[in-house]
Design a protein around this motif. Structure first.
Motif, mmCIF file in Angstrom:
data_model
loop_
_atom_site.group_PDB
_atom_site.id
_atom_site.type_symbol
_atom_site.label_atom_id
_atom_site.label_comp_id
_atom_site.label_asym_id
_atom_site.label_seq_id
_atom_site.Cartn_x
_atom_site.Cartn_y
_atom_site.Cartn_z
ATOM 1 N N GLY A 265 -4.514 -17.381 31.625
ATOM 2 C CA GLY A 265 -5.827 -17.799 32.104
ATOM 3 C C GLY A 265 -6.966 -17.444 31.179
ATOM 4 N N ALA A 266 -6.754 -16.504 30.256
ATOM 5 C CA ALA A 266 -7.806 -16.132 29.302
ATOM 6 C C ALA A 266 -7.966 -17.233 28.257
ATOM 7 N N GLN A 267 -9.178 -17.369 27.754
ATOM 8 C CA GLN A 267 -9.451 -18.398 26.765
ATOM 9 C C GLN A 267 -10.600 -17.956 25.868
ATOM 10 N N MET A 268 -10.785 -18.705 24.786
ATOM 11 C CA MET A 268 -11.898 -18.464 23.872
ATOM 12 C C MET A 268 -12.572 -19.802 23.607
ATOM 13 N N GLY A 269 -13.814 -19.928 24.019
ATOM 14 C CA GLY A 269 -14.523 -21.182 23.838
ATOM 15 C C GLY A 269 -14.798 -21.494 22.378
ATOM 16 N N LEU A 270 -15.102 -22.746 22.086
ATOM 17 C CA LEU A 270 -15.401 -23.148 20.720
ATOM 18 C C LEU A 270 -16.599 -22.365 20.195
ATOM 19 N N HIS A 271 -16.456 -21.813 18.996
ATOM 20 C CA HIS A 271 -17.523 -21.015 18.412
ATOM 21 C C HIS A 271 -17.351 -20.983 16.899
ATOM 22 N N GLN A 272 -18.359 -20.514 16.206
ATOM 23 C CA GLN A 272 -18.319 -20.287 14.769
ATOM 24 C C GLN A 272 -18.345 -18.788 14.504
ATOM 25 N N ASP A 273 -17.630 -18.343 13.483
ATOM 26 C CA ASP A 273 -17.729 -16.947 13.044
ATOM 27 C C ASP A 273 -18.840 -16.891 11.996
ATOM 28 N N LYS A 274 -20.001 -16.405 12.404
ATOM 29 C CA LYS A 274 -21.146 -16.436 11.492
ATOM 30 C C LYS A 274 -21.966 -15.152 11.514
ATOM 31 N N ASN A 275 -21.362 -14.057 12.000
ATOM 32 C CA ASN A 275 -22.057 -12.770 11.978
ATOM 33 C C ASN A 275 -21.722 -11.951 10.743
ATOM 34 N N GLU A 276 -20.854 -12.491 9.885
ATOM 35 C CA GLU A 276 -20.432 -11.768 8.687
ATOM 36 C C GLU A 276 -21.452 -11.974 7.571
ATOM 37 N N ILE A 277 -21.647 -10.936 6.762
ATOM 38 C CA ILE A 277 -22.563 -11.045 5.630
ATOM 39 C C ILE A 277 -21.971 -11.941 4.551
ATOM 40 N N ASP A 278 -20.664 -11.789 4.314
ATOM 41 C CA ASP A 278 -20.009 -12.515 3.232
ATOM 42 C C ASP A 278 -19.397 -13.809 3.746
ATOM 43 N N MET A 279 -20.069 -14.928 3.527
ATOM 44 C CA MET A 279 -19.556 -16.223 3.950
ATOM 45 C C MET A 279 -18.640 -16.861 2.910
ATOM 46 N N GLU A 280 -18.457 -16.186 1.776
ATOM 47 C CA GLU A 280 -17.534 -16.693 0.762
ATOM 48 C C GLU A 280 -16.097 -16.317 1.107
ATOM 49 N N ALA A 281 -15.912 -15.263 1.889
ATOM 50 C CA ALA A 281 -14.570 -14.799 2.247
ATOM 51 C C ALA A 281 -14.039 -15.595 3.431
ATOM 52 N N PRO A 282 -12.728 -15.837 3.477
ATOM 53 C CA PRO A 282 -12.139 -16.607 4.575
ATOM 54 C C PRO A 282 -11.950 -15.759 5.826
ATOM 55 N N ILE A 283 -11.549 -16.427 6.892
ATOM 56 C CA ILE A 283 -11.092 -15.787 8.118
ATOM 57 C C ILE A 283 -9.567 -15.895 8.136
ATOM 58 N N VAL A 284 -8.889 -14.813 8.486
ATOM 59 C CA VAL A 284 -7.423 -14.814 8.586
ATOM 60 C C VAL A 284 -7.063 -14.422 10.018
ATOM 61 N N SER A 285 -6.341 -15.307 10.714
ATOM 62 C CA SER A 285 -6.027 -15.102 12.125
ATOM 63 C C SER A 285 -4.511 -15.084 12.331
ATOM 64 N N VAL A 286 -3.992 -13.998 12.914
ATOM 65 C CA VAL A 286 -2.555 -13.800 13.106
ATOM 66 C C VAL A 286 -2.221 -13.838 14.599
ATOM 67 N N SER A 287 -1.222 -14.628 14.967
ATOM 68 C CA SER A 287 -0.792 -14.744 16.355
ATOM 69 C C SER A 287 0.468 -13.931 16.598
ATOM 70 N N LEU A 288 0.495 -13.176 17.699
ATOM 71 C CA LEU A 288 1.660 -12.382 18.087
ATOM 72 C C LEU A 288 1.888 -12.544 19.583
ATOM 73 N N GLY A 289 3.148 -12.692 19.986
ATOM 74 C CA GLY A 289 3.460 -12.776 21.406
ATOM 75 C C GLY A 289 3.476 -14.189 21.928
ATOM 76 N N LEU A 290 2.970 -14.370 23.148
ATOM 77 C CA LEU A 290 3.025 -15.674 23.807
ATOM 78 C C LEU A 290 2.382 -16.776 22.964
ATOM 79 N N PRO A 291 2.916 -17.979 23.032
ATOM 80 C CA PRO A 291 2.305 -19.105 22.314
ATOM 81 C C PRO A 291 0.968 -19.478 22.921
ATOM 82 N N ALA A 292 0.118 -20.076 22.102
ATOM 83 C CA ALA A 292 -1.207 -20.484 22.556
ATOM 84 C C ALA A 292 -1.578 -21.806 21.910
#
Length: 235
Positions: free
Chosen positions: A139-166
């Protein structure tokens, strides 16, 4: 996710076969964005063990957003900086507001995995200084958003999934763009940067299920370079 170390060890040793969707390989999402299927598969157990240790020092909590609403996803952090949300807005802080202490140090395995995934996706020399750890229950979810609080916008975002599929939602640079929907399974890693760095993204409501490593939950590790550009921050 259970908190007993013994329970973790007993559960994580159970055999489990992923679905056919989890075959290894690289999938192109957009310019600057790729999905690395099963990239972290071999590290699932040590990654989850590290998450348990981090959560002992900085427990998962449901952060507030403006208006006083609680997020459905439980969160914690590790590294030099941690992502914090409350009625005053979103920000990074080196101090856990719950304990008043610094966030737990970034495990070397986390740093190595993030750097390796980023390099594989075409972003060499990535050094993470912040890892936001999300725990999803059905039932938990994450709405559409941008990651824009970081100072360095040249660096990527790396997201790792573990456990139940989503179901991961990956859109464009405008919220109005209909996002791609893709099924992520344990060990999958998504990396986005460059032209896709500010792409809108989110996670659909987690379906009920059971995974032998995490029970009825999904764990997501999101690595960022939140501090000064082109610098490796001490953990």
């Amino acid at each position: 996710m259970k908190t007993s170390t013994r329970e973790h060890q007993q559960t994580w040793q159970l055999p489990f076969e992923e679905e056919p969707v989890s075959q290894s390989g690289t999938e192109f999402l957009a310019e600057g964005a790729v999905l690395l299927r099963r990239f972290a598969k071999a590290e699932e157990i040590p990654l989850l063990e590290a998450v348990s240790r981090i959560a002992e020092a900085a427990p998962f909590r449901h952060m507030s957003v403006r208006g006083g609403f609680k997020m459905s996803v439980a969160m914690t952090n590790c590294g030099h900086l941690g992502w914090v949300s409350d009625e005053n807005g979103y920000r990074y802080d080196s101090i856990d507001p719950v304990s008043g202490q610094r966030w737990p140090a970034m495990p070397s395995l986390f740093d190595q995995l993030a750097a390796s995934a980023a390099a594989t996706a075409g972003f060499p020399d990535f050094h993470t200084d912040a890892c936001l750890i999300n725990r999803y229950l059905p039932g938990a979810q994450m709405g559409l958003h941008q990651d824009k609080n970081e100072i360095d916008m040249e660096a990527p975002i790396v997201s790792v999934s573990l456990g139940l599929p989503a179901t991961f939602l990956f859109g464009g640079l405008r919220r109005s763009i209909t996002p791609q929907r893709m099924r992520l399974v344990s060990g999958d890693v998504v990396v986005w940067g460059g032209p896709a760095r500010l792409a809108y993204h989110g996670v659909a409501k987690l379906a009920a299920g059971h995974h032998p490593l995490t029970g009825e939950s999904r764990i997501n590790l999101t690595f960022r370079r939140a501090g000064q550009p082109n610098s490796k921050q001490p953990a």
